[in-house]
Design an enzyme around this catalytic site. Sequence first.
Site, PDB file in Angstrom:
ATOM      1  N   GLY A 155       0.809  -1.214   0.000  1.00  0.00           N
ATOM      2  CA  GLY A 155       0.000   0.000   0.000  1.00  0.00           C
ATOM      3  C   GLY A 155       0.843   1.265   0.000  1.00  0.00           C
TER       4      GLY A 155
ATOM      5  N   ASP B  57      10.127  -6.463  -4.352  1.00  0.00           N
ATOM      6  CA  ASP B  57       9.088  -7.038  -3.490  1.00  0.00           C
ATOM      7  C   ASP B  57       9.109  -8.544  -3.706  1.00  0.00           C
ATOM      8  OD1 ASP B  57       6.294  -5.527  -2.152  1.00  0.00           O
ATOM      9  OD2 ASP B  57       6.369  -7.719  -2.296  1.00  0.00           O
ATOM     10  N   ILE B  58       8.594  -9.267  -2.725  1.00  0.00           N
ATOM     11  CA  ILE B  58       8.444 -10.711  -2.902  1.00  0.00           C
ATOM     12  C   ILE B  58       7.273 -10.994  -3.838  1.00  0.00           C
ATOM     13  CG2 ILE B  58       6.882 -11.080  -0.946  1.00  0.00           C
ATOM     14  CD1 ILE B  58       8.480 -13.575  -0.235  1.00  0.00           C
ATOM     15  N   ALA B  59       6.344 -10.053  -3.903  1.00  0.00           N
ATOM     16  CA  ALA B  59       5.156 -10.179  -4.765  1.00  0.00           C
ATOM     17  C   ALA B  59       5.356  -9.361  -6.043  1.00  0.00           C
ATOM     18  CB  ALA B  59       3.923  -9.669  -4.008  1.00  0.00           C
TER      19      ALA B  59
ATOM     20  N   ASN C 103       4.014   3.015  14.669  1.00  0.00           N
ATOM     21  CA  ASN C 103       3.483   3.418  15.979  1.00  0.00           C
ATOM     22  C   ASN C 103       3.358   2.212  16.912  1.00  0.00           C
ATOM     23  OD1 ASN C 103       0.347   2.591  16.135  1.00  0.00           O
ATOM     24  ND2 ASN C 103       0.811   3.118  14.020  1.00  0.00           N
ATOM     25  N   HIS C 104       3.312   0.998  16.342  1.00  0.00           N
ATOM     26  CA  HIS C 104       3.133  -0.185  17.187  1.00  0.00           C
ATOM     27  C   HIS C 104       4.407  -0.576  17.947  1.00  0.00           C
ATOM     28  CE1 HIS C 104      -0.962  -0.449  15.935  1.00  0.00           C
ATOM     29  NE2 HIS C 104      -0.556  -0.262  14.680  1.00  0.00           N
TER      30      HIS C 104
ATOM     31  N   TYR D 140       4.749  -7.967  15.825  1.00  0.00           N
ATOM     32  CA  TYR D 140       4.994  -7.014  14.739  1.00  0.00           C
ATOM     33  C   TYR D 140       5.653  -5.739  15.277  1.00  0.00           C
ATOM     34  CZ  TYR D 140       3.715  -3.202  11.559  1.00  0.00           C
ATOM     35  OH  TYR D 140       3.748  -2.078  10.778  1.00  0.00           O
TER      36      TYR D 140
ATOM     37  N   LYS E 238       9.597  -3.921  14.930  1.00  0.00           N
ATOM     38  CA  LYS E 238       9.935  -2.528  14.609  1.00  0.00           C
ATOM     39  C   LYS E 238      10.912  -1.970  15.660  1.00  0.00           C
ATOM     40  CE  LYS E 238       7.386  -2.361  10.910  1.00  0.00           C
ATOM     41  NZ  LYS E 238       7.992  -2.303   9.564  1.00  0.00           N
TER      42      LYS E 238
ATOM     43  N   ARG F 202     -10.034   6.434  15.094  1.00  0.00           N
ATOM     44  CA  ARG F 202      -8.639   6.459  15.586  1.00  0.00           C
ATOM     45  C   ARG F 202      -7.718   7.118  14.580  1.00  0.00           C
ATOM     46  NH1 ARG F 202      -4.443   2.890  14.431  1.00  0.00           N
ATOM     47  NH2 ARG F 202      -2.709   2.999  15.913  1.00  0.00           N
TER      48      ARG F 202
HETATM   49  P1  NAI Z   1       1.914  -3.844   2.888  1.00  0.00           P
HETATM   50  O1  NAI Z   1       1.677  -5.110   3.622  1.00  0.00           O
HETATM   51  O2  NAI Z   1       0.846  -3.345   1.982  1.00  0.00           O
HETATM   52  O3  NAI Z   1       3.271  -3.940   2.053  1.00  0.00           O
HETATM   53  C1  NAI Z   1       4.392  -4.658   2.511  1.00  0.00           C
HETATM   54  C2  NAI Z   1       5.053  -5.309   1.320  1.00  0.00           C
HETATM   55  O4  NAI Z   1       6.160  -6.090   1.774  1.00  0.00           O
HETATM   56  C3  NAI Z   1       4.105  -6.247   0.538  1.00  0.00           C
HETATM   57  O5  NAI Z   1       4.024  -5.844  -0.810  1.00  0.00           O
HETATM   58  C4  NAI Z   1       4.732  -7.612   0.696  1.00  0.00           C
HETATM   59  O6  NAI Z   1       4.620  -8.427  -0.469  1.00  0.00           O
HETATM   60  C5  NAI Z   1       6.183  -7.274   0.994  1.00  0.00           C
HETATM   61  N1  NAI Z   1       6.840  -8.355   1.739  1.00  0.00           N
HETATM   62  C6  NAI Z   1       6.349  -9.092   2.753  1.00  0.00           C
HETATM   63  N2  NAI Z   1       7.228 -10.032   3.119  1.00  0.00           N
HETATM   64  C7  NAI Z   1       8.301  -9.896   2.320  1.00  0.00           C
HETATM   65  C8  NAI Z   1       9.519 -10.600   2.195  1.00  0.00           C
HETATM   66  N3  NAI Z   1       9.839 -11.656   2.984  1.00  0.00           N
HETATM   67  N4  NAI Z   1      10.388 -10.196   1.261  1.00  0.00           N
HETATM   68  C9  NAI Z   1      10.108  -9.155   0.449  1.00  0.00           C
HETATM   69  N5  NAI Z   1       8.954  -8.449   0.501  1.00  0.00           N
HETATM   70  C10 NAI Z   1       8.063  -8.827   1.438  1.00  0.00           C
HETATM   71  O7  NAI Z   1       2.264  -2.750   3.984  1.00  0.00           O
HETATM   72  P2  NAI Z   1       2.194  -1.166   3.851  1.00  0.00           P
HETATM   73  O8  NAI Z   1       0.956  -0.716   4.476  1.00  0.00           O
HETATM   74  O9  NAI Z   1       2.528  -0.765   2.477  1.00  0.00           O
HETATM   75  O10 NAI Z   1       3.401  -0.753   4.819  1.00  0.00           O
HETATM   76  C11 NAI Z   1       4.714  -0.585   4.322  1.00  0.00           C
HETATM   77  C12 NAI Z   1       5.667  -0.547   5.498  1.00  0.00           C
HETATM   78  O11 NAI Z   1       5.306   0.514   6.352  1.00  0.00           O
HETATM   79  C13 NAI Z   1       5.643  -1.817   6.345  1.00  0.00           C
HETATM   80  O12 NAI Z   1       6.957  -2.093   6.801  1.00  0.00           O
HETATM   81  C14 NAI Z   1       4.764  -1.454   7.512  1.00  0.00           C
HETATM   82  O13 NAI Z   1       5.112  -2.196   8.663  1.00  0.00           O
HETATM   83  C15 NAI Z   1       5.076   0.027   7.665  1.00  0.00           C
HETATM   84  N6  NAI Z   1       3.966   0.770   8.259  1.00  0.00           N
HETATM   85  C16 NAI Z   1       2.826   0.991   7.532  1.00  0.00           C
HETATM   86  C17 NAI Z   1       1.793   1.720   8.075  1.00  0.00           C
HETATM   87  C18 NAI Z   1       0.555   2.072   7.303  1.00  0.00           C
HETATM   88  O14 NAI Z   1      -0.268   2.810   7.810  1.00  0.00           O
HETATM   89  N7  NAI Z   1       0.374   1.583   6.077  1.00  0.00           N
HETATM   90  C19 NAI Z   1       1.849   2.201   9.462  1.00  0.00           C
HETATM   91  C20 NAI Z   1       3.092   1.897  10.131  1.00  0.00           C
HETATM   92  C21 NAI Z   1       4.103   1.219   9.530  1.00  0.00           C
HETATM   93  C1  15L Z   2       0.669  -0.311  11.074  1.00  0.00           C
HETATM   94  O1  15L Z   2       1.806  -0.453  11.504  1.00  0.00           O
HETATM   95  C2  15L Z   2       0.124  -1.177  10.000  1.00  0.00           C
HETATM   96  O2  15L Z   2       1.128  -1.591   9.092  1.00  0.00           O
HETATM   97  C3  15L Z   2      -0.989  -0.514   9.218  1.00  0.00           C
HETATM   98  O3  15L Z   2      -1.659  -1.499   8.436  1.00  0.00           O
HETATM   99  C4  15L Z   2      -2.002   0.187  10.130  1.00  0.00           C
HETATM  100  O4  15L Z   2      -2.711  -0.754  10.829  1.00  0.00           O
HETATM  101  C5  15L Z   2      -1.258   1.154  11.064  1.00  0.00           C
HETATM  102  O5  15L Z   2      -0.149   0.560  11.716  1.00  0.00           O
HETATM  103  C6  15L Z   2      -2.177   1.772  12.140  1.00  0.00           C
HETATM  104  O6  15L Z   2      -1.813   1.735  13.317  1.00  0.00           O
HETATM  105  O7  15L Z   2      -3.226   2.293  11.772  1.00  0.00           O
END
Ligand code: NAI
Ligand code: 15L
Length: 270
Positions: free
Chosen positions: A15, A35-37, A110-111, A140, A144, A178
């Site tokens: 995302g 990405d893995i995907a 934030n987690h 998770y 972090k 939230r």
């Molecule tokens: P997401 O789950 O949509 O994207 C994460 C990507 O990492 C996915 O495309 C997935 O295929 C890839 N991935 C998973 N395992 C893998 C592996 N072993 N090797 C390579 N790629 C792998 O998550 P999002 O929402 O895009 O978040 C991106 C980053 O930001 C994450 O690290 C997440 O923890 C962090 N984050 C996101 C927040 C949000 O509000 N979206 C809030 C706080 C942190």
């Molecule tokens: C995160 O760390 C998650 O990756 C995201 O999916 C949301 O849940 C976000 O925190 C949140 O706290 O809203």
Amino acid sequence: MTAPTTVLLTGAAGGVGTLLRASLPSYGYTLRLSDIAPVPGAPEALAVDLQDRAAVREAVRGVDAVVHLGGLSLENTFDRILAANIEGSYNLYEAVRAEGVRRVVFASSNHAVGFVPRPEPGQRKEDLPIETPHRPDTYYGLSKCFGESLASLYADKYGVETVSIRIGSCFARPANTRMLETWLSPADAGRLIHAALTAPDVHHTVVYGISANTRGWWDLAPARALGYQPQDDSEVYAAEVVAEHGELVPGTPEYRYLGGAFTTVEPEES
Ligand code: NAI
Ligand code: 15L
């Protein structure tokens, strides 16, 4: 720091990765995607599992900086978190060190501090300081905390610079009440990542990553010190979000803790 030109984006199919693929090129960056995907619309993206050390090293070779988004982004079993987030981040930092890449922007969350109590209305005296001790709410969140400490180690020992961004909720719009507190707009995410990539001499700097939300209660001074100037405020969505979801209810996880429902979620084995 001189503006990096080529930036590796791990987690490019996700995302946040999708949002940043749209915004970062306008700041002048050339993106290398991994990405893995599969990354939709980007057949040139590298298919890299963060567990594959050789592939990770190949992916970082020749880039100026890395924006590390890849990994599991929700609670999961400890073994899966260990593989994707903990070992995966270690592999990324080892590759960065070995290839002489100077700057990483780490998507923390934030987690990492999700069990910090949320202030009752009227109680707040100051915004949540960035120095607040880790209080992870999940495996998770724990990963972090590890990522932030890993970044600290690689800054102190090897001179690899990192900005760790404790992202709130980065989505097109706040999806619930939230998120009126925790929202990071897509445009502000681009602004913050650009600031994190270009600020001089960051060593290891930890910042909160949210927009200029009227309801926000996290200290944005550390992010502003990097040059981040948030332009968005979730309050423009408040009436419709509250009409749909209501105000936060005393006693619920969302009301009690920064991490909201993550404080009660249990990992699923399947
Ligand atoms: P997401 O789950 O949509 O994207 C994460 C990507 O990492 C996915 O495309 C997935 O295929 C890839 N991935 C998973 N395992 C893998 C592996 N072993 N090797 C390579 N790629 C792998 O998550 P999002 O929402 O895009 O978040 C991106 C980053 O930001 C994450 O690290 C997440 O923890 C962090 N984050 C996101 C927040 C949000 O509000 N979206 C809030 C706080 C942190
Ligand atoms: C995160 O760390 C998650 O990756 C995201 O999916 C949301 O849940 C976000 O925190 C949140 O706290 O809203």
